[in-house]
Design an enzyme around this catalytic site. Structure first.
Site, PDB file in Angstrom:
ATOM      1  N   GLY A   1      -8.587   9.129   9.326  1.00  0.00           N
ATOM      2  CA  GLY A   1      -8.968   9.170  10.728  1.00  0.00           C
ATOM      3  C   GLY A   1      -9.983  10.224  11.098  1.00  0.00           C
ATOM      4  O   GLY A   1     -10.309  10.376  12.273  1.00  0.00           O
TER       5      GLY A   1
ATOM      6  N   ASN B   1      -9.900   1.482   9.237  1.00  0.00           N
ATOM      7  CA  ASN B   1      -9.057   1.255  10.403  1.00  0.00           C
ATOM      8  C   ASN B   1      -9.557   2.025  11.629  1.00  0.00           C
ATOM      9  O   ASN B   1     -10.072   1.441  12.573  1.00  0.00           O
ATOM     10  CB  ASN B   1      -7.601   1.640  10.096  1.00  0.00           C
ATOM     11  N   THR B   2      -9.440   3.354  11.600  1.00  0.00           N
ATOM     12  CA  THR B   2      -9.722   4.155  12.801  1.00  0.00           C
ATOM     13  C   THR B   2     -11.151   3.951  13.304  1.00  0.00           C
ATOM     14  O   THR B   2     -11.378   3.862  14.519  1.00  0.00           O
ATOM     15  CB  THR B   2      -9.491   5.647  12.517  1.00  0.00           C
TER      16      THR B   2
ATOM     17  N   ALA C   1      -9.943   5.566   3.852  1.00  0.00           N
ATOM     18  CA  ALA C   1      -9.832   6.719   4.746  1.00  0.00           C
ATOM     19  C   ALA C   1     -11.121   7.531   4.841  1.00  0.00           C
ATOM     20  O   ALA C   1     -11.770   7.814   3.837  1.00  0.00           O
ATOM     21  CB  ALA C   1      -8.693   7.656   4.337  1.00  0.00           C
ATOM     22  N   GLY C   2     -11.463   7.879   6.080  1.00  0.00           N
ATOM     23  CA  GLY C   2     -12.570   8.785   6.354  1.00  0.00           C
ATOM     24  C   GLY C   2     -13.877   8.129   6.744  1.00  0.00           C
ATOM     25  O   GLY C   2     -14.748   8.787   7.302  1.00  0.00           O
TER      26      GLY C   2
ATOM     27  N   LYS D   1       0.878  -1.172   0.000  1.00  0.00           N
ATOM     28  CA  LYS D   1       0.000   0.000   0.000  1.00  0.00           C
ATOM     29  C   LYS D   1       0.911   1.216   0.000  1.00  0.00           C
ATOM     30  O   LYS D   1       1.645   1.457   0.954  1.00  0.00           O
ATOM     31  CB  LYS D   1      -0.915   0.027   1.221  1.00  0.00           C
TER      32      LYS D   1
END
Length: 248
Positions: free
Chosen positions: A150, A198-199, A176-177, A89
């Site tokens: 995040g 992830n986050t 992301a987001g 990645k």
């Protein structure tokens, strides 16, 4: 796909990976190599015989750094038993405040890594022209951000992501987001091939439950895309036809 960062402990991470149903997990090569806080022993914490590792170049600010870290990631995957793993990645992020990827550095690094036999999964702004250039360079996917890393802001680049999905000849991974399962479903309903989350999982009050919810939403969104939604209409349309109704 899920990540390994920001979890409170390894047990929560392992439980979340299983609950999500994911088959690919990202690992920040630089943070593992330096035993950064929260990453000590990470490489040994997951059964890599069951999960495909996606080494990432998180923390790299230039193309040169990213290429070097990608090479380390490939060696790390081999040491952990994934001899055929050439995935990376690709992240080139010089901006410490908004964490937005550098398009020029990303393209430069991607071109070099493709030449070296990597399957490159580049993290990018939702830029359809850049996505096409990366595809032409030989990248295995393109990974447009929904909103900053995040942030939990959800999908803020819907129109551009939709263009990327419509024009790309490689899989599109929204990365992301995403903050909630409804946002995960929305991304898949647009026609994305996969998500990287992830986050939103790691920082949830109960990561494992959130991971399961994200996995279910991802599948539901994909099924909705394949089913084909009804057209949006300006006026109401009765669910029951008027023909055959009882009249006086």
């Amino acid at each position: 796909m899920t990540g390994t960062g920001k979890y409170r402990n390894f047990d929560q991470m392992r439980q979340s990976i299983v609950a999500s149903g994911c088959e690919i997990v990202t690992v920040a090569v630089r943070r593992v190599q330096t035993n950064a806080p929260g990453h000590e022993g990470l490489a040994e914490a997951i059964d890599w015989g069951k999960i495909w590792m996606l080494p990432n170049t998180a923390g790299c600010k230039t193309a040169e750094e990213a290429v070097r870290v990608a090479r380390l990631g490939r060696e790390m995957a081999k040491l952990l038993g994934q001899e055929d793993n050439n995935f990376v990645k690709l992240e080139v992020i010089p901006d410490p405040k908004y964490l937005l990827p550098d398009p020029i550095g990303t393209l430069e690094a991607a071109e070099q890594l493709v030449q070296e036999g990597f399957a490159v999964l580049p993290y990018i702004n939702a830029d359809p022209l850049l996505a096409k250039r990366l595809e032409e360079a030989g990248c295995a996917t393109v990974m447009p951000l929904g909103s900053p890393i995040g942030s939990g802001q959800g999908i803020k680049n819907t129109a551009n992501i939709q263009i990327i999905i419509e024009t790309a000849q490689v899989p599109v991974v929204v990365d992301a987001g995403i903050g909630t399962p409804s946002e995960a479903a929305q991304a898949m309903e647009l026609g994305a091939d996969a998500l990287l989350i992830n986050t939103a999982i790691a920082q949830a009050e109960n990561p494992a439950i959130m991971a399961r919810a994200m996995g279910m939403a991802t599948e539901a969104g994909r099924m909705a895309f394949l089913a084909g939604r009804i057209p949006v209409k300006t006026y109401a349309s009765p669910s029951s036809p008027l023909t055959g109704t009882i009249t006086n």
